[in-house]
Design an enzyme around this catalytic site. Sequence first.
Site, mmCIF file in Angstrom:
data_model
loop_
_atom_site.group_PDB
_atom_site.id
_atom_site.type_symbol
_atom_site.label_atom_id
_atom_site.label_comp_id
_atom_site.label_asym_id
_atom_site.label_seq_id
_atom_site.Cartn_x
_atom_site.Cartn_y
_atom_site.Cartn_z
ATOM 1 N N ARG A 67 0.812 -1.220 0.000
ATOM 2 C CA ARG A 67 0.000 0.000 0.000
ATOM 3 C C ARG A 67 0.852 1.279 0.000
ATOM 4 O O ARG A 67 0.531 2.261 0.677
ATOM 5 C CB ARG A 67 -0.940 0.011 1.207
ATOM 6 C CG ARG A 67 -1.958 -1.120 1.160
ATOM 7 C CD ARG A 67 -2.750 -1.171 2.435
ATOM 8 N NE ARG A 67 -3.576 -2.362 2.477
ATOM 9 C CZ ARG A 67 -4.811 -2.452 2.029
ATOM 10 N NH1 ARG A 67 -5.393 -1.417 1.511
ATOM 11 N NH2 ARG A 67 -5.476 -3.576 2.115
ATOM 12 N N SER B 106 -11.122 1.960 4.114
ATOM 13 C CA SER B 106 -10.187 1.610 5.206
ATOM 14 C C SER B 106 -9.393 2.842 5.604
ATOM 15 O O SER B 106 -8.795 3.486 4.740
ATOM 16 C CB SER B 106 -9.168 0.580 4.747
ATOM 17 O OG SER B 106 -9.799 -0.583 4.389
ATOM 18 N N GLU C 257 -3.900 5.059 6.272
ATOM 19 C CA GLU C 257 -3.740 4.799 4.841
ATOM 20 C C GLU C 257 -4.254 6.026 4.081
ATOM 21 O O GLU C 257 -3.776 6.375 3.014
ATOM 22 C CB GLU C 257 -4.563 3.558 4.464
ATOM 23 C CG GLU C 257 -4.422 3.203 3.012
ATOM 24 C CD GLU C 257 -5.138 1.909 2.624
ATOM 25 O OE1 GLU C 257 -5.718 1.246 3.501
ATOM 26 O OE2 GLU C 257 -5.116 1.589 1.434
HETATM 27 P P1 NAP Z 1 -10.845 -10.257 5.322
HETATM 28 O O1 NAP Z 1 -10.925 -10.832 3.964
HETATM 29 O O2 NAP Z 1 -11.415 -10.985 6.445
HETATM 30 O O3 NAP Z 1 -9.342 -9.933 5.628
HETATM 31 C C1 NAP Z 1 -8.961 -9.521 6.923
HETATM 32 C C2 NAP Z 1 -7.500 -9.195 6.889
HETATM 33 O O4 NAP Z 1 -6.704 -10.350 6.699
HETATM 34 C C3 NAP Z 1 -7.192 -8.231 5.793
HETATM 35 O O5 NAP Z 1 -6.510 -7.274 6.460
HETATM 36 C C4 NAP Z 1 -6.317 -8.988 4.813
HETATM 37 O O6 NAP Z 1 -5.171 -8.217 4.466
HETATM 38 C C5 NAP Z 1 -5.853 -10.220 5.577
HETATM 39 N N1 NAP Z 1 -5.997 -11.448 4.792
HETATM 40 C C6 NAP Z 1 -7.112 -12.220 4.678
HETATM 41 N N2 NAP Z 1 -6.861 -13.316 3.922
HETATM 42 C C7 NAP Z 1 -5.578 -13.226 3.547
HETATM 43 C C8 NAP Z 1 -4.718 -14.029 2.739
HETATM 44 N N3 NAP Z 1 -5.154 -15.165 2.177
HETATM 45 N N4 NAP Z 1 -3.451 -13.613 2.540
HETATM 46 C C9 NAP Z 1 -2.987 -12.482 3.099
HETATM 47 N N5 NAP Z 1 -3.743 -11.677 3.869
HETATM 48 C C10 NAP Z 1 -5.018 -12.022 4.087
HETATM 49 O O7 NAP Z 1 -11.561 -8.854 5.446
HETATM 50 P P2 NAP Z 1 -11.631 -7.429 4.772
HETATM 51 O O8 NAP Z 1 -11.122 -6.491 5.783
HETATM 52 O O9 NAP Z 1 -13.027 -7.274 4.291
HETATM 53 O O10 NAP Z 1 -10.671 -7.389 3.546
HETATM 54 C C11 NAP Z 1 -10.943 -7.959 2.286
HETATM 55 C C12 NAP Z 1 -10.102 -7.287 1.205
HETATM 56 O O11 NAP Z 1 -10.664 -6.028 0.831
HETATM 57 C C13 NAP Z 1 -8.702 -7.026 1.669
HETATM 58 O O12 NAP Z 1 -7.779 -7.279 0.649
HETATM 59 C C14 NAP Z 1 -8.743 -5.564 2.024
HETATM 60 O O13 NAP Z 1 -7.501 -4.957 1.896
HETATM 61 C C15 NAP Z 1 -9.724 -4.993 1.037
HETATM 62 N N6 NAP Z 1 -10.376 -3.806 1.583
HETATM 63 C C16 NAP Z 1 -9.960 -2.566 1.181
HETATM 64 C C17 NAP Z 1 -10.582 -1.451 1.684
HETATM 65 C C18 NAP Z 1 -10.139 -0.069 1.264
HETATM 66 O O14 NAP Z 1 -10.866 0.870 1.444
HETATM 67 N N7 NAP Z 1 -8.924 0.098 0.751
HETATM 68 C C19 NAP Z 1 -11.624 -1.557 2.603
HETATM 69 C C20 NAP Z 1 -11.977 -2.832 3.022
HETATM 70 C C21 NAP Z 1 -11.361 -3.947 2.493
HETATM 71 P P3 NAP Z 1 -5.145 -7.148 3.251
HETATM 72 O O15 NAP Z 1 -5.998 -6.001 3.678
HETATM 73 O O16 NAP Z 1 -3.721 -6.786 3.163
HETATM 74 O O17 NAP Z 1 -5.634 -7.841 2.034
#
Ligand code: NAP
Length: 348
Positions: free
Chosen positions: A168, A246, A344
Amino acid sequence: MQIQSDISLKSYNTFHLDCVAKLFVAISNPSEFLELMKTLQFKENERFVLGGGSNILLTKERFEGIVIKNEIMWKEILESEEWFVVIKVGAGENRDDFVQRAIDEWYRGIENLVSIPWNVWATPMQNIWAYGVEAKEIIESVEWIDYSDLKNPIIKNRSNIDCQFDYRDSIFKQSLKNKVFITHVTFLLHKYDPTHYEPIISYWAISKELESTPQKKITPRLIADIVTAIRASKLPDRRVIWTAGSFFKNPIVEKAKYEILIDKNPKINAHLHDPATSSYKLNAGQLIELSELKWITQWAVGTYKNHALVLVNHGGGTGEQLLALAELIQSRVHDNYGIKLEPEVNLI
Ligand code: NAP
């Protein structure tokens, strides 16, 4: 190009914060930006380049400088071969329109990044990351104007490696911060071939959904639809709820720190981040939840009911209030786990 005075930025940021910019200008092509650089308004004022406004927190009621809105629209296929396609896109283009179109054209590599709002400008800046895919995997090069030397603007087109992409993060948030105006991003996408398609389905929510529908053929469109549905179930609809998504990055910690935390609380969620350094990525949303700050409301702002990492403005909230809430979260998580959450979102 028209430089305007005292413009409200309320409709230009997804928190809908009512900050007034002393000066405001929209730029629709690189030569307009070069013209702007010659003006006194540009030379004598603090500058802030605005993309889609989806990753900023305007902390004050007034910005005493010039806001430059990037509205460069452009889409051009530079190369199309049997296996891949190279597409140049203007930094002001809507990112999800581009992603949807690419999936409709049967390109792959971008499907996990579907449904992330607003424009292409932020894609290399933040090295957008979702569901195991990061923008650096599909960015071939980035074109920008370096305005750090006002007399000698430099137009650069640099390859992926020069952008110093990290989790990021990128050179645009580090040494080139507030020095460059990104004009175009060039993407390299692969063409879908059912015999060679290896979708990224390591995230539990995606694999669970696929297991429940094993009869379906896995295509980039199917993955995109699954990600879209997961996001819609967890994240607020930005047309209705005011947010920047986020708010904090997931913290990366060394193995020793990770072991101490797991020892204290085995429920702590972590993923091996970099096998070379044995660093672990913690789930910032979970740390906030465990600190009992999920779905709290302070003044007119709060954390979202389905996702503690998402800060929201319920209406009438201010940048100062959101900043105070972010600081409260940071201090509570730090007191509980000895970890400093880094925003972020860019604080302006
Ligand atoms: P989630 O899928 O339950 O993930 C929870 C956390 O665990 C996240 O922080 C994710 O990291 C990490 N994670 C889960 N599975 C993983 C794997 N197989 N390998 C590595 N890391 C893993 O819940 P979530 O918070 O809804 O996130 C889903 C995705 O949507 C994530 O990639 C998240 O970054 C993205 N997201 C982005 C935003 C935004 O506004 N930028 C908001 C919400 C969610 P990562 O975040 O590094 O992937």
